[in-house]
Design an enzyme around this catalytic site. Structure first.
Site, short mmCIF file in Angstrom:
data_model
loop_
_atom_site.label_atom_id
_atom_site.label_comp_id
_atom_site.label_asym_id
_atom_site.label_seq_id
_atom_site.Cartn_x
_atom_site.Cartn_y
_atom_site.Cartn_z
N ARG A 120 0.97 -1.32 -0.20
CA ARG A 120 0.31 -0.07 0.24
C ARG A 120 1.22 1.51 0.09
O ARG A 120 1.00 2.41 -0.92
CB ARG A 120 -0.82 -0.37 1.16
CG ARG A 120 -2.64 0.90 0.82
CD ARG A 120 -3.42 0.64 1.85
NE ARG A 120 -3.37 0.68 2.95
CZ ARG A 120 -3.33 2.37 3.43
NH1 ARG A 120 -4.29 3.18 1.85
NH2 ARG A 120 -3.51 3.44 3.94
N ARG A 169 -2.07 10.65 7.71
CA ARG A 169 -1.15 10.90 7.42
C ARG A 169 -0.85 12.23 6.57
O ARG A 169 0.54 12.73 6.50
CB ARG A 169 -0.24 9.71 6.61
CG ARG A 169 -0.30 8.57 7.42
CD ARG A 169 0.45 6.96 6.48
NE ARG A 169 -0.21 6.02 7.37
CZ ARG A 169 -1.31 5.51 7.26
NH1 ARG A 169 -2.01 5.78 6.35
NH2 ARG A 169 -1.76 3.97 7.54
N LYS A 212 11.01 6.18 15.47
CA LYS A 212 11.25 5.01 14.15
C LYS A 212 11.11 5.73 12.56
O LYS A 212 12.46 5.61 12.11
CB LYS A 212 10.21 3.90 14.33
CG LYS A 212 9.59 2.61 12.91
CD LYS A 212 10.22 3.15 11.63
CE LYS A 212 9.89 1.92 10.45
NZ LYS A 212 9.47 2.76 9.98
N PRO A 229 16.20 1.26 12.52
CA PRO A 229 15.09 1.95 13.04
C PRO A 229 14.48 0.47 13.87
O PRO A 229 14.74 -0.78 12.62
CB PRO A 229 14.48 1.63 11.60
CG PRO A 229 16.01 2.13 10.63
CD PRO A 229 16.84 1.52 11.31
N ASP A 231 10.93 -1.42 14.33
CA ASP A 231 9.50 -0.63 13.70
C ASP A 231 8.91 -3.08 14.62
O ASP A 231 9.16 -2.92 15.77
CB ASP A 231 9.48 -1.67 12.36
CG ASP A 231 9.93 -3.15 11.56
OD1 ASP A 231 9.67 -3.57 12.34
OD2 ASP A 231 10.19 -2.51 10.28
N HIS A 233 7.72 -5.41 13.27
CA HIS A 233 8.89 -7.05 12.98
C HIS A 233 10.71 -6.89 13.72
O HIS A 233 11.27 -7.80 14.11
CB HIS A 233 9.53 -7.01 11.14
CG HIS A 233 8.36 -6.46 10.71
ND1 HIS A 233 8.42 -5.61 9.60
CD2 HIS A 233 7.52 -7.71 10.22
CE1 HIS A 233 6.99 -5.97 9.21
NE2 HIS A 233 6.33 -7.23 9.09
#
Length: 272
Positions: A120, A169, A212, A229, A231, A233
DNA sequence: AGCCAGGTCAATT
DNA sequence: AATTGACATGGC
């Protein structure tokens, strides 16, 4: 056309490493990408890479972009061989490069990336460029859109941006663009900041840029190789494989590439 | 169908 | 200082 032989370089891995969202596979071994206002078609067979551009363009733009004069084998050798997880991840993503991308483009890109999935994100960025970017024609006649600068996006309303599917956003992008155009934060100054922490703190003054996103910008635009970073994961990996914390000391100054090996591994092989 | 995605911010505790 | 909920949208 310029041909180079490159070690530890994989277009496929770079494309899937989640740094550049405007690179796409166009054939078995071929990729195209738009970076800033430049367009490139590039293909690879084994270690042989064909750049469809002039010598000058390669040397001035794509060598720094792909970090071609850096030996990534040296990074891989720094991995602790007793760390089975990181060893596997580095071997699996040995062709990844830390790109040097445009600062403004990375700010907007990673504002969009938050709480969003990669396919996306790609769509959002393409729509943003198609709507606000400058239409250009490549040397071989391909039409593409450049990335819209802060002046252009500062003119956009939040509502217009929302219509591109950017969600909440949209406000971050509109406000950040205006902050830059008003000169409250200077991109040039951030480029010149020698220290990772100073650049990161300056970036975090921007609306919607937290820790991040700032780290992603530091790593993928400013080439601060110590940026790491975290995140969702990476969080999971830290919880599972590095309960006593990531070995920051050992990887000081190269934490960023280690982060990319982990991230790519999790996105591809690592999923269970 | 429902969970989740490269988070950030401000309001609570 | 740490925790929590709101914020948009669509891919899978």
């Amino acid at each position: 056309m310029v041909t180079m032989e490159l070690d530890n370089f994989s277009l496929e891995q770079i494309c899937d490493s989640g740094q550049c969202f405007r690179m796409k596979k166009t054939g078995e071994n071929t990729y195209s990408l738009v970076a800033g206002n430049q367009y490139l078609e590039v293909s690879q067979k084994g270690s042989i890479v064909d750049f469809n551009c002039s010598d000058t363009e390669l040397i001035c733009f794509w060598v720094p972009y792909f970090d071609l004069d850096v030996d990534y084998g040296a990074y891989i050798e720094k991995v602790n061989s007793r760390d089975q997880y990181l060893s596997k991840a580095a071997a699996h993503g040995s062709g990844i490069r830390i790109l040097q991308q445009d600062l403004w483009e990375m700010i907007v890109t990673f504002l969009i990336s938050q709480q969003n999935n990669i396919s996306r994100i790609r769509g959002c960025i393409e729509r943003l460029c198609a709507r606000y970017g400058e239409k250009r024609i490549s040397g071989n006649g391909v039409e593409y859109y450049g990335f819209p600068g802060p002046e252009i996006l500062a003119e956009a309303t939040e509502q217009e941006l929302r219509e591109l599917g950017l969600g909440y956003r949209a406000r971050y992008i509109a406000e950040t663009a205006r902050t830059i155009v008003k000169g409250e934060i200077s991109l040039e100054k951030i480029y010149r900041m020698r220290y990772y922490n100073r650049a990161k703190n300056e970036l975090m003054k921007l609306c919607g840029v937290g820790e991040k996103v700032a780290d992603c910008i530091c790593l993928f635009a400013l080439h601060h190789m110590d940026a790491f970073p975290v995140d969702t994961h990476i969080r999971q990996v830290l919880d599972e494989h590095y309960k006593r914390g990531f070995p920051n000391r050992r990887y000081h100054g190269i934490r960023g590439i280690m982060q990319q090996y982990i991230f790519y591994y999790e996105l591809t092989e690592g999923r269970r």
